[in-house]
Write an enzyme that holds these catalytic residues in place. Sequence first.
Site, PDB file in Angstrom:
ATOM      1  N   THR A 142       0.832  -1.334  -0.181  1.00 10.72           N
ATOM      2  CA  THR A 142      -0.073   0.122   0.079  1.00 10.72           C
ATOM      3  C   THR A 142       0.941   1.230  -0.075  1.00 10.72           C
ATOM      4  O   THR A 142       0.362   2.503  -0.184  1.00 10.72           O
ATOM      5  CB  THR A 142      -1.126  -0.174   1.168  1.00 10.72           C
ATOM      6  OG1 THR A 142      -1.671  -1.283   1.043  1.00 10.72           O
ATOM      7  CG2 THR A 142      -2.035   1.173   1.045  1.00 10.72           C
ATOM      8  N   HIS A 181      -1.244  13.996   7.018  1.00 12.30           N
ATOM      9  CA  HIS A 181      -2.420  14.405   7.456  1.00 12.30           C
ATOM     10  C   HIS A 181      -1.663  14.875   9.176  1.00 12.30           C
ATOM     11  O   HIS A 181      -1.133  14.237   9.712  1.00 12.30           O
ATOM     12  CB  HIS A 181      -3.556  13.168   7.866  1.00 12.30           C
ATOM     13  CG  HIS A 181      -3.904  12.694   6.618  1.00 12.30           C
ATOM     14  ND1 HIS A 181      -4.628  13.394   5.447  1.00 12.30           N
ATOM     15  CD2 HIS A 181      -3.839  11.438   5.910  1.00 12.30           C
ATOM     16  CE1 HIS A 181      -4.938  12.589   4.583  1.00 12.30           C
ATOM     17  NE2 HIS A 181      -4.366  11.380   4.682  1.00 12.30           N
ATOM     18  N   ILE A 222      -2.514  -1.144  10.097  1.00 13.22           N
ATOM     19  CA  ILE A 222      -2.185   0.258   9.517  1.00 13.22           C
ATOM     20  C   ILE A 222      -2.789   0.779   8.189  1.00 13.22           C
ATOM     21  O   ILE A 222      -2.123   0.751   7.187  1.00 13.22           O
ATOM     22  CB  ILE A 222      -0.449   0.273   9.557  1.00 13.22           C
ATOM     23  CG1 ILE A 222       0.406  -0.429  10.840  1.00 13.22           C
ATOM     24  CG2 ILE A 222      -0.107   1.712   9.321  1.00 13.22           C
ATOM     25  CD1 ILE A 222      -0.010   0.381  12.195  1.00 13.22           C
TER      26      ILE A 222
HETATM   27  C1  FAD Z   1      -6.157   4.852  -1.565  1.00 12.92           C
HETATM   28  C2  FAD Z   1      -5.194   5.146  -0.289  1.00 12.92           C
HETATM   29  C3  FAD Z   1      -4.807   6.468   0.079  1.00 12.92           C
HETATM   30  C4  FAD Z   1      -4.146   6.572   1.126  1.00 12.92           C
HETATM   31  N1  FAD Z   1      -3.634   8.023   1.270  1.00 12.92           N
HETATM   32  C5  FAD Z   1      -2.832   8.194   2.443  1.00 12.92           C
HETATM   33  C6  FAD Z   1      -2.324   9.462   2.559  1.00 12.92           C
HETATM   34  O1  FAD Z   1      -2.635  10.330   2.009  1.00 12.92           O
HETATM   35  N2  FAD Z   1      -1.579   9.738   3.936  1.00 12.92           N
HETATM   36  C7  FAD Z   1      -1.459   8.521   4.772  1.00 12.92           C
HETATM   37  O2  FAD Z   1      -1.104   8.858   5.744  1.00 12.92           O
HETATM   38  N3  FAD Z   1      -1.856   7.451   4.533  1.00 12.92           N
HETATM   39  C8  FAD Z   1      -2.801   7.211   3.307  1.00 12.92           C
HETATM   40  N4  FAD Z   1      -3.067   5.856   3.295  1.00 12.92           N
HETATM   41  C9  FAD Z   1      -2.462   4.683   3.994  1.00 12.92           C
HETATM   42  C10 FAD Z   1      -1.176   4.262   3.675  1.00 12.92           C
HETATM   43  O3  FAD Z   1      -0.993   4.107   2.317  1.00 12.92           O
HETATM   44  C11 FAD Z   1      -0.939   2.971   4.606  1.00 12.92           C
HETATM   45  O4  FAD Z   1      -1.128   3.064   6.027  1.00 12.92           O
HETATM   46  C12 FAD Z   1       0.531   2.673   4.479  1.00 12.92           C
HETATM   47  O5  FAD Z   1       0.987   2.895   3.277  1.00 12.92           O
HETATM   48  C13 FAD Z   1       0.835   1.371   5.192  1.00 12.92           C
HETATM   49  O6  FAD Z   1       2.148   0.950   4.904  1.00 12.92           O
HETATM   50  P1  FAD Z   1       2.645  -0.505   5.541  1.00 12.92           P
HETATM   51  O7  FAD Z   1       4.135  -0.442   5.548  1.00 12.92           O
HETATM   52  O8  FAD Z   1       2.045  -0.631   7.023  1.00 12.92           O
HETATM   53  O9  FAD Z   1       1.968  -1.608   4.472  1.00 12.92           O
HETATM   54  P2  FAD Z   1       2.476  -1.822   3.138  1.00 12.92           P
HETATM   55  O10 FAD Z   1       3.045  -0.753   2.189  1.00 12.92           O
HETATM   56  O11 FAD Z   1       1.389  -2.677   2.689  1.00 12.92           O
HETATM   57  O12 FAD Z   1       3.682  -2.840   3.332  1.00 12.92           O
HETATM   58  C14 FAD Z   1       3.584  -4.203   3.973  1.00 12.92           C
HETATM   59  C15 FAD Z   1       4.643  -4.890   3.341  1.00 12.92           C
HETATM   60  O13 FAD Z   1       4.443  -6.437   4.052  1.00 12.92           O
HETATM   61  C16 FAD Z   1       4.692  -7.275   3.081  1.00 12.92           C
HETATM   62  N5  FAD Z   1       4.137  -8.516   3.278  1.00 12.92           N
HETATM   63  C17 FAD Z   1       2.872  -8.870   3.445  1.00 12.92           C
HETATM   64  N6  FAD Z   1       2.928 -10.191   3.798  1.00 12.92           N
HETATM   65  C18 FAD Z   1       4.165 -10.827   3.930  1.00 12.92           C
HETATM   66  C19 FAD Z   1       4.695 -11.887   4.300  1.00 12.92           C
HETATM   67  N7  FAD Z   1       3.894 -12.958   4.638  1.00 12.92           N
HETATM   68  N8  FAD Z   1       6.130 -12.029   4.240  1.00 12.92           N
HETATM   69  C20 FAD Z   1       6.916 -10.928   3.875  1.00 12.92           C
HETATM   70  N9  FAD Z   1       6.339  -9.777   3.516  1.00 12.92           N
HETATM   71  C21 FAD Z   1       5.040  -9.759   3.662  1.00 12.92           C
HETATM   72  C22 FAD Z   1       4.140  -6.687   1.480  1.00 12.92           C
HETATM   73  O14 FAD Z   1       4.749  -7.283   0.468  1.00 12.92           O
HETATM   74  C23 FAD Z   1       4.140  -5.188   1.890  1.00 12.92           C
HETATM   75  O15 FAD Z   1       5.406  -4.728   1.143  1.00 12.92           O
HETATM   76  C24 FAD Z   1      -3.670   5.528   2.119  1.00 12.92           C
HETATM   77  C25 FAD Z   1      -4.133   4.294   1.467  1.00 12.92           C
HETATM   78  C26 FAD Z   1      -4.950   4.195   0.426  1.00 12.92           C
HETATM   79  C27 FAD Z   1      -5.154   2.589   0.073  1.00 12.92           C
END
Ligand code: FAD
Length: 481
Positions: A42, A51, A336
Amino acid sequence: MQRYDIVIVGAGITGCAIARQLARYDASIAVIEAANDIACGTTKANGGLVHAGYDPAPGTCKASVNARGCALYGQWSRELGFGFNRTGSMVLGFSETDREHLEHLLENGRANGVPDLRIIQGDEIREHEPRANADATCALWCPSTGYVDPFEVAIAAAENAAANGVEFHRGARLDGVDRDDDGRFILHTEAGDFSAKTLINAAGNGCGEVSRMAGGEPFEMVWRQGNIAVLDHEETPLMPLYPIPTPVSKGVIVTGTVHGNTVITATAAIREAGDTDTYAADVNELLEGARKLVPDLDTRRVVRTFAGGRAVIKGLNDFFIAPSTLAPGLFQAAGIQSPGVASAPAVAERMDALLHEAGIALPEKPGWNPLRERPVDFDSESTERKRALIERDPAWGRIVCRCETVPEAEIVEAIHRTPGAVSVEGVKRRCRAGMGRCQSGFCQSRVVRILARELGCSPSDVLLEDAGSQIVFGPLKEVQA
Ligand SMILES: Cc1cc2nc3c(=O)[nH]c(=O)nc-3n(C[C@H](O)[C@H](O)[C@H](O)COP(=O)(O)OP(=O)(O)OC[C@H]3O[C@@H](n4cnc5c(N)ncnc54)[C@H](O)[C@@H]3O)c2cc1C
């Protein structure tokens, strides 16, 4: 089997921020990531808004990390050398009912520690953003809001973590977890087994599965999908303009970006997990919503639409950042959803505190360097500096991506950084080759050739993104890279 003190699952913005935060300690740390690159979940599909933190209900986990994350962005951007514009923002109101909503947001924001919030009206709205709808009668002015390029943040954090000793294993999907006799986690991945004393779940939409494998909380995940539209560069980037939020999302927002584009973000609909399709109805909703905030926005200038899924824990409209109560040694950064970008530095800080509270020995590492050298962004350099770069190496003068003015040497650097680009999209995320108006129509074949040359493989082995996404199925005609 490689043994680590701490393994973080997931190299999105959350996992990379945690890795960067923990890299200051004298501990062996690895990040395991299913995809072949950083920021492929994501983190590559969001609005990039930092934000300010007036949305989450006071007392929630989100509330505690959102405003703090936003506050930390100034320091993180200086140390890690990524673009961050703290422009301020407005939530526009058009009626007395809207004003009541703004009052509510104001109270929320103050309770959450968001600084200098004010309700404004009349000309002051247009002074902040001349293109804001003239029918807006009131607005919540929030000076601490900003925006970043979310993959630049994740990559910068990963590079700084790697420079301080954190190891990144990409293409290493976790698909099973056992414990050994000492209670250590044995992590089975596509890239082999790893052993970890402490396991941190930062797996985004995969966090339910990772938790289940590790014996932790049985999170049921919901994919709250959002579509986004990107418009070509504007002369003056727009300040983020928000509508009155809906019960589940912040509504359709219009914002500038650190690269001068306009972004319209985002719809919200529960869809099947993994659905990254864009939908005509969603895109129409984006364009209509944007025109309500900025009536003169030329929505014909859309260069790209895309979609991502917010990782929502069913029944909990909140982040879950805590030690597992079921699996000792497992720490969760789960659920998240939004605002995960804005909160990332504070989520990392919170994880650091949780590990300390759990009594994990984390002595400071002598020589930890919080600074990352920002890669050269040729397009934004002065003419003198451009000239000096080209004199040093003519590859700085060979422009590969003409929309974004990215020379060959910048692409080569993106491939050879640690962790470096291994795919066409990885190059794009690091230096914007292919990100512009023509969406790589002109430069893709040249990027493929450069990747093949630098990685020592055939063009037909070069990937667009994930494993199996080769784009060349025969000899390329002779094109000068
Ligand atoms: C349309 C949209 C708009 C948004 N706009 C905003 C914004 O403007 N501002 C804001 O603050 N937030 C925004 N968000 C939210 C934000 O994008 C997410 O909260 C954030 O990117 C989450 O990051 P993360 O690292 O937790 O997850 P991710 O980026 O999804 O990373 C998780 C990683 O874990 C890996 N993974 C999963 N399972 C496994 C496994 N079994 N083994 C190894 N690796 C694994 C995946 O491949 C992935 O790379 C938005 C979300 C969306 C969908």
